[in-house]
Scaffold this active site. Structure first.
Site, PDB file in Angstrom:
ATOM      1  N   LYS A 121      52.871  30.936  50.501  1.00  0.00           N
ATOM      2  CA  LYS A 121      53.006  30.990  49.027  1.00  0.00           C
ATOM      3  C   LYS A 121      53.498  32.360  48.579  1.00  0.00           C
ATOM      4  CE  LYS A 121      49.203  31.862  46.398  1.00  0.00           C
ATOM      5  NZ  LYS A 121      49.439  32.993  45.487  1.00  0.00           N
ATOM      6  N   ASN A 122      52.875  33.416  49.133  1.00  0.00           N
ATOM      7  CA  ASN A 122      53.185  34.757  48.638  1.00  0.00           C
ATOM      8  C   ASN A 122      54.539  35.278  49.113  1.00  0.00           C
ATOM      9  OD1 ASN A 122      50.822  34.715  47.267  1.00  0.00           O
ATOM     10  ND2 ASN A 122      49.737  36.191  48.567  1.00  0.00           N
ATOM     11  N   ARG A 131      49.859  35.073  37.548  1.00  0.00           N
ATOM     12  CA  ARG A 131      50.219  36.474  37.365  1.00  0.00           C
ATOM     13  C   ARG A 131      51.507  36.854  38.085  1.00  0.00           C
ATOM     14  NH1 ARG A 131      47.398  40.376  36.145  1.00  0.00           N
ATOM     15  NH2 ARG A 131      48.324  41.496  37.866  1.00  0.00           N
ATOM     16  N   CYS A 146      42.284  38.699  35.257  1.00  0.00           N
ATOM     17  CA  CYS A 146      41.986  37.426  35.896  1.00  0.00           C
ATOM     18  C   CYS A 146      40.649  37.536  36.587  1.00  0.00           C
ATOM     19  CB  CYS A 146      43.081  37.027  36.869  1.00  0.00           C
ATOM     20  SG  CYS A 146      43.133  38.046  38.310  1.00  0.00           S
ATOM     21  N   ARG A 186      43.587  43.892  37.655  1.00  0.00           N
ATOM     22  CA  ARG A 186      44.912  43.664  38.236  1.00  0.00           C
ATOM     23  C   ARG A 186      46.056  44.076  37.309  1.00  0.00           C
ATOM     24  NH1 ARG A 186      45.122  38.122  41.643  1.00  0.00           N
ATOM     25  NH2 ARG A 186      46.558  39.278  42.906  1.00  0.00           N
ATOM     26  N   ASP A 239      42.589  38.528  50.883  1.00  0.00           N
ATOM     27  CA  ASP A 239      42.680  37.086  50.629  1.00  0.00           C
ATOM     28  C   ASP A 239      41.904  36.253  51.655  1.00  0.00           C
ATOM     29  OD1 ASP A 239      44.165  37.536  48.395  1.00  0.00           O
ATOM     30  OD2 ASP A 239      46.089  36.900  49.232  1.00  0.00           O
ATOM     31  N   VAL A 264      40.296  46.442  48.067  1.00  0.00           N
ATOM     32  CA  VAL A 264      41.585  46.192  47.403  1.00  0.00           C
ATOM     33  C   VAL A 264      41.400  45.809  45.930  1.00  0.00           C
ATOM     34  CG1 VAL A 264      43.730  44.847  47.462  1.00  0.00           C
ATOM     35  CG2 VAL A 264      42.655  45.553  49.604  1.00  0.00           C
ATOM     36  N   ARG A 278      46.590  25.727  43.692  1.00  0.00           N
ATOM     37  CA  ARG A 278      47.570  26.789  43.465  1.00  0.00           C
ATOM     38  C   ARG A 278      48.091  27.330  44.790  1.00  0.00           C
ATOM     39  NH1 ARG A 278      45.238  31.517  41.071  1.00  0.00           N
ATOM     40  NH2 ARG A 278      47.258  32.213  41.747  1.00  0.00           N
TER      41      ARG A 278
END
Ligand code: UD1
Length: 418
Positions: free
Chosen positions: A22-23, A92, A116, A121, A304, A326, A397
């Site tokens: 996804k990223n 975002r 969020c 962020r 993540d 992070v 998502r």
């Protein structure tokens, strides 16, 4: 609204295939704004976030067509430079449109992403870097209004290595005047995948994968073809699933070299992890040992996967310290894990997890994307009935066909309408 229902206790067995990242797909789809033509992307995952970026870009005049697993993206008719609040508020990463729009049109109007569930962020580093490249920016009515005659290359030093910030600036720099140097840049594999796609378009980029990226502006770009890298977070989630259920699975189509820190931790937990090119075999052990983790930018342990690893530590022998460096507020899954009997104490940016013999099934609520995954993992081993995970739109998502994939490995998991 859908919920996911699970009956835990089954050791996972078999082979699962990983989807595209996804990223990596998000910035690469955004990069198709840089020039027209027929961009052909393979292994773009079918996810809500990808639908969102497609919807925003379609409103701008971009045409998407999917044929035989290839997503064709054509921005010849790009006419709008605006990403509106109703779509940006759901994702975002829409901020990734800023760099390519400025490069192509010299203007962009993007709704400012709000806070969020996982902390403030901010996007200040994106904006600061683009301002240094000559962009005139002001905030009005919740929108970032950005304009530039011609982007100028410059030396940018990021205070923090930001992933989407690095990607945004790289995309802005490919056709800028002169050279752009990005220092303290993010080294994530997704940044490298974007650089690879941009090079395919004719961009001149060196140093991606290190903390110094050098982009020489070029006059023009062309359409390109690209296959998105496998999702390392999805891969890591299945790895933890194998260990937490004491199963034995093969994860196919993945990139073990993107997961060195996770492999090392799971081996310390006692699992048998065997990386082979494009595949990883993970075999859980009866006894799960406690291990401390600290999240870090790549190649450190990914934030993540923090929530998923925490679910594993909830049933480990002894205690584990999980330090999140992070993001702030990235422990919102803790209260839900506690509803399943977990013993976790939070102190600032670290959590002390005292392992228990078992977790207990309960109705829980997903709070963000990766937190949802940790609740599913907990549900896979929970005893005494069914775990029901609500608000699973978060999961949709970022995970493609997650229940189907778990069912393929033998789990009792399904989706129900509430
Ligand atoms: C990306 C990933 C996300 C992952 C994160 C960290 C995408 C679409 N999302 O998010 O899944 O969890 O990297 O690996 O790729 N920061 C600032 N100012 C900024 C930008 C960032 O202070 O302008 C801070 C953030 O608050 C955070 C840190 O920098 O503390 C790293 O965030 P960043 O790498 O930017 O995360 P994203 O790119 O949003």
């Amino acid at each position: 609204m859908d919920k996911i229902v699970l009956e835990g206790g089954i050791p996972l067995k078999g082979t699962v295939k990983v989807s595209g990242a996804k990223n990596a797909a998000l910035p690469i789809v955004a990069a198709c704004l840089l020039t027209g033509g027929d961009h052909r992307l393979t292994r773009v995952p079918h996810l809500k976030d990808i639908q969102t970026i497609k919807a925003i870009m379609s409103n701008m005049g971009v045409v998407f067509q999917e044929e035989e697993g290839v997503l064709h993206v054509n921005s010849d008719a790009l006419r709008e430079d605006e990403a509106s609040y109703d779509l940006v508020k759901t994702m975002r990463a829409s901020i990734l449109l800023l760099g390519p729009l400025l490069s192509r049109l010299g203007s962009a109007r993007i709704s400012m992403p709000g806070g969020c569930a996982i902390g403030a962020r901010p996007v200040n580093l994106h904006l600061k870097a683009l301002a240094a490249m000559g962009v005139d920016m002001h905030l009005e009515g919740g929108y970032i209004n950005a304009k530039v005659k011609r982007l100028k290359g410059t030396h940018i030093f990021f205070d923090i290595p930001t992933v989407t910030g690095t990607e945004n600036v790289m995309m802005a720099a490919v056709k800028a005047e002169g050279q752009t140097i990005l220092s303290n840049a993010a080294k994530e594999p997704e940044v490298q995948d974007l650089a690879e796609f941009l090079r395919g378009m004719g961009a001149s980029i060196e140093g991606d994968g290190t903390d110094t990226i050098v982009v020489e502006g070029v006059e023009s770009l062309r359409d390109a073809q690209h296959t998105i890298i496998p999702d390392r977070i999805e891969t890591g989630t299945f790895m933890v699933a194998a260990v937490i259920t004491r199963g034995d699975i093969i994860i196919d189509g993945c990139c073990p070299e993107h997961l060195s820190s996770v492999i090392e931790k799971l081996q310390s937990v006692g699992a048998d992890v065997e990386p082979i090119t494009g595949r990883i075999r993970v075999k859980g052990a009866d006894s799960i040992e406690s291990v401390d983790i600290k999240t870090m930018p790549f190649p450190g342990f990914p934030t993540d996967l923090q929530a998923q690893f925490m679910a594993l530590m909830c049933i480990a022998k002894g205690s584990s310290i999980i330090k999140e460096t992070v993001f702030e507020n990235r422990f919102i899954h803790v209260s839900e894990l506690k509803r399943m009997g977990a013993d976790i104490e939070i102190n600032g940016d670290q959590a002390l997890v005292r392992g228990k013999d078992c977790l207990l099934a309960a109705p829980v609520m997903a709070t963000d994307l990766r937190a949802s995954a940790s609740l599913i993992l907990a549900g896979l081993v929970a005893k005494n009935g069914r775990t029901e995970v609500g608000r699973i739109y978060h999961l949709d998502r970022g995970y493609e066909s997650l229940e189907e994939k778990f069912r393929g490995l033998g789990a009792h998991i399904w989706r129900e309408k509430t």
